[in-house]
Design an enzyme around this catalytic site. Structure first.
Site, PDB file in Angstrom:
ATOM      1  N   CYS A   1      52.984 167.408  32.093  1.00 30.07           N
ATOM      2  CA  CYS A   1      54.396 167.713  31.882  1.00 30.07           C
ATOM      3  C   CYS A   1      54.639 169.201  31.633  1.00 30.07           C
ATOM      4  O   CYS A   1      53.721 169.937  31.249  1.00 30.07           O
ATOM      5  CB  CYS A   1      54.936 166.892  30.713  1.00 30.07           C
ATOM      6  SG  CYS A   1      56.739 166.789  30.743  1.00 30.07           S
TER       7      CYS A   1
ATOM      8  N   ASP B   1      55.683 159.146  21.497  1.00 27.06           N
ATOM      9  CA  ASP B   1      55.385 160.559  21.263  1.00 27.06           C
ATOM     10  C   ASP B   1      55.419 160.820  19.760  1.00 27.06           C
ATOM     11  O   ASP B   1      56.078 160.095  19.005  1.00 27.06           O
ATOM     12  CB  ASP B   1      56.439 161.420  21.991  1.00 27.06           C
ATOM     13  CG  ASP B   1      56.103 162.901  21.946  1.00 27.06           C
ATOM     14  OD1 ASP B   1      54.927 163.254  21.756  1.00 27.06           O
ATOM     15  OD2 ASP B   1      57.041 163.718  22.113  1.00 27.06           O
TER      16      ASP B   1
END
Ligand SMILES: O=C(O)c1ccccc1N[C@@H]1O[C@H](COP(=O)(O)O)[C@@H](O)[C@H]1O
Length: 233
Positions: A8, A131
């Protein structure tokens, strides 16, 4: 199912190519101005066409409004939207109806109490990303390079596919997958030299380490590339 590997926060042609050539399954692009990985729409257009058909393109947004999402969808042409803010289940439904794209909802995790919203999201999201919960004074809700206690997910029983992120790197990804049983891993800071600056060798090392968490793949079927081939091995 092979482990999905997402790199990412890609923002240059060179590092996108490294991720694609290294065999990343998903490549993520950040649309959040306070982030050091934020990209503008022209860059999105260029990187989006470069990645097309080579990996799943993920657009990461944080509580974005419809106009912002429209611009992102129009330029990047993402395959999936990663919603990394405080989007409610109603907002997810609305985004799904308007844009018709699969949704990955990021859920901030610190303790098991943080899993309470899961049943609601599971009814509308296509995938969950667990996360690390950002500190209250953080300038962004993710991409901080800090892990959470993976044991919180140890006995998780979730029908939906899920990935894990937060402080992953080539050294800890094996343990993260073992403890969480996640079907995918997502990394940003752990493949960078400094915030926002990706390091080609760290990207390759992360993908190799993530692939190595899996038993060696059987022979490819119907011309599919095996996990080892995708990892360049
Ligand atoms: O990367 C960012 O700057 C970011 C900004 C806002 C929301 C999420 C962001 N990143 C995502 O956070 C996780 C964990 O990242 P890290 O590996 O700990 O740096 C990951 O999904 C990033 O894509």
């Amino acid at each position: 199912m092979p482990l999905l590997v997402k790199i990412c926060g890609l923002s240059t042609r060179e590092t996108l190519d490294v991720a694609l050539e290294g065999g990343a399954d998903m490549v993520g692009f950040v649309f959040f101005p306070p982030s050091p990985r934020h990209i503008g729409l022209e860059t999105a257009r260029e990187l989006g066409s470069r990645a097309k058909g080579r990996a799943v393109k993920v657009a990461l947004t944080v509580d974005a409004d419809d106009a912002t999402l429209e611009n992102i969808v129009e330029t990047l042409r993402p395959d999936i939207l990663q919603l990394h803010g405080k989007e409610t289940t109603a907002r997810l439904r609305d985004i799904k109806a308007k844009f018709g794209l699969p949704l990955m909802k990021a859920l901030p995790v610190e303790t098991s109490a943080d899993l309470a919203p899961l049943p609601g999201y599971a009814g509308v999201a296509d995938r969950i990303l667990f996360d690390a919960r950002a500190p209250k004074d953080a300038t962004r809700p993710g991409g901080l390079g800090a892990p959470f206690d993976w044991h919180v997910l140890e006995n998780l029983d979730l029908a939906l596919p899920y990935m894990v992120s937060g402080g992953l790197n080539a050294d800890n990804v094996t343990e993260a997958v073992r403890v969480t049983g996640a079907g995918g891993v997502d990394v940003s800071s752990g493949v960078e030299r400094t915030p926002g600056v990706k390091d080609p060798e760290l990207i390759r090392a992360f993908i190799r380490a993530a692939r190595a968490t899996q038993p060696s793949s059987p022979l490819p079927v119907n011309g599919e590339r095996s996990a080892a081939q995708r990892a360049g091995g």
